[in-house]
Write a protein that holds these residues in place. Structure first.
Motif, short mmCIF file in Angstrom:
data_model
loop_
_atom_site.label_atom_id
_atom_site.label_comp_id
_atom_site.label_asym_id
_atom_site.label_seq_id
_atom_site.Cartn_x
_atom_site.Cartn_y
_atom_site.Cartn_z
N THR A 38 2.00 -19.54 9.42
CA THR A 38 2.39 -19.66 10.82
C THR A 38 2.21 -21.11 11.28
O THR A 38 1.69 -21.94 10.53
CB THR A 38 1.56 -18.76 11.76
OG1 THR A 38 0.23 -19.30 11.87
CG2 THR A 38 1.51 -17.32 11.27
N LEU B 283 2.86 -26.76 21.22
CA LEU B 283 2.89 -25.35 21.59
C LEU B 283 3.76 -25.13 22.83
O LEU B 283 4.52 -24.17 22.90
CB LEU B 283 1.48 -24.82 21.83
CG LEU B 283 0.61 -24.69 20.58
CD1 LEU B 283 -0.82 -24.31 20.97
CD2 LEU B 283 1.18 -23.69 19.60
N ASP B 284 3.65 -26.05 23.78
CA ASP B 284 4.50 -25.96 24.97
C ASP B 284 5.96 -26.11 24.59
O ASP B 284 6.83 -25.41 25.12
CB ASP B 284 4.12 -27.03 25.99
CG ASP B 284 2.74 -26.81 26.60
OD1 ASP B 284 2.19 -25.69 26.47
OD2 ASP B 284 2.20 -27.77 27.18
N ARG C 158 7.55 -23.11 23.15
CA ARG C 158 7.46 -21.99 24.09
C ARG C 158 6.49 -20.93 23.59
O ARG C 158 6.83 -19.78 23.37
CB ARG C 158 8.84 -21.40 24.36
CG ARG C 158 9.78 -22.41 24.94
CD ARG C 158 11.18 -21.88 25.20
NE ARG C 158 11.52 -20.63 24.55
CZ ARG C 158 12.57 -20.46 23.77
NH1 ARG C 158 13.38 -21.45 23.54
NH2 ARG C 158 12.81 -19.29 23.24
N PHE C 159 5.24 -21.35 23.43
CA PHE C 159 4.17 -20.45 22.98
C PHE C 159 3.52 -19.83 24.21
O PHE C 159 2.55 -20.35 24.75
CB PHE C 159 3.15 -21.22 22.14
CG PHE C 159 2.06 -20.34 21.58
CD1 PHE C 159 2.31 -19.56 20.46
CD2 PHE C 159 0.81 -20.29 22.17
CE1 PHE C 159 1.32 -18.74 19.94
CE2 PHE C 159 -0.19 -19.47 21.65
CZ PHE C 159 0.06 -18.70 20.53
N ASP C 160 4.10 -18.73 24.70
CA ASP C 160 3.54 -17.99 25.81
C ASP C 160 4.07 -16.56 25.76
O ASP C 160 5.02 -16.27 25.03
CB ASP C 160 3.87 -18.66 27.16
CG ASP C 160 5.36 -18.78 27.38
OD1 ASP C 160 6.02 -17.74 27.63
OD2 ASP C 160 5.88 -19.91 27.32
N SER D 207 7.86 -15.99 26.66
CA SER D 207 8.77 -16.53 25.65
C SER D 207 8.78 -15.67 24.38
O SER D 207 9.81 -15.57 23.72
CB SER D 207 8.39 -17.97 25.30
OG SER D 207 8.62 -18.79 26.42
N MET D 208 7.66 -15.05 24.06
CA MET D 208 7.65 -14.16 22.88
C MET D 208 8.59 -12.98 23.11
O MET D 208 9.27 -12.54 22.20
CB MET D 208 6.23 -13.66 22.60
CG MET D 208 5.30 -14.74 22.10
SD MET D 208 5.81 -15.46 20.52
CE MET D 208 5.42 -14.12 19.43
N PRO E 223 -3.77 -17.49 19.48
CA PRO E 223 -3.40 -17.55 18.06
C PRO E 223 -3.68 -16.24 17.33
O PRO E 223 -2.89 -15.82 16.48
CB PRO E 223 -4.27 -18.69 17.53
CG PRO E 223 -4.46 -19.59 18.71
CD PRO E 223 -4.59 -18.64 19.88
N TYR F 14 -0.96 -13.75 18.36
CA TYR F 14 0.28 -14.20 17.73
C TYR F 14 0.34 -13.75 16.27
O TYR F 14 1.33 -13.19 15.82
CB TYR F 14 0.36 -15.73 17.82
CG TYR F 14 1.56 -16.36 17.16
CD1 TYR F 14 2.77 -16.47 17.83
CD2 TYR F 14 1.47 -16.89 15.89
CE1 TYR F 14 3.87 -17.07 17.25
CE2 TYR F 14 2.57 -17.51 15.30
CZ TYR F 14 3.76 -17.60 15.97
OH TYR F 14 4.84 -18.20 15.38
N ASP G 176 9.58 -20.33 14.43
CA ASP G 176 8.68 -21.21 15.18
C ASP G 176 8.28 -22.43 14.35
O ASP G 176 8.16 -23.53 14.87
CB ASP G 176 7.43 -20.46 15.63
CG ASP G 176 7.67 -19.62 16.89
OD1 ASP G 176 8.68 -19.85 17.59
OD2 ASP G 176 6.82 -18.75 17.18
#
Length: 92
Positions: A3, A14-15, A18-20, A23-24, A38, A41, A53
């Motif tokens: 990952t 991460l921003d 779109r790590f939120d 967004s997932m 993490p 995720y 990703d």
């Protein structure tokens, strides 16, 4: 499973990918209750979605060769039918 967290992403990275939680859902159709960490995720992501990703992460890092390695691991159906490419082209 490999990952983004195997490559120590910064908060800016991460921003960018779109790590939120929202967004997932939008990217992969995965529901996340609460904060996306993490650990969460890694529990919910599939390897194919993780490759997506990873490819985006390496494009952000301007390492196209590494990004292409991950793009090439994605199934053909992702490239044709998924991740924003699921539309029909019609001649008029």
């Amino acid at each position: 499973m490999i990952t983004i967290f195997d490559f120590k992403p910064t908060q800016l990275e991460l921003d960018d990918i779109r790590f939120d939680s929202l967004s997932m859902t939008l990217k992969f159709g995965l529901e996340v209750e609460g904060d996306l960490t993490p650990e969460v995720y890694k529990k919910i992501i599939t390897q194919d979605n993780a490759y997506y990703d990873l490819a985006v992460l390496f494009e952000f890092r301007e390492d196209q060769q590494k990004a292409d390695e991950f793009w090439n691991k994605l199934p053909l159906s992702y490239k044709i039918d998924g991740l924003g490419g699921d539309y029909a082209l019609t001649s008029v």
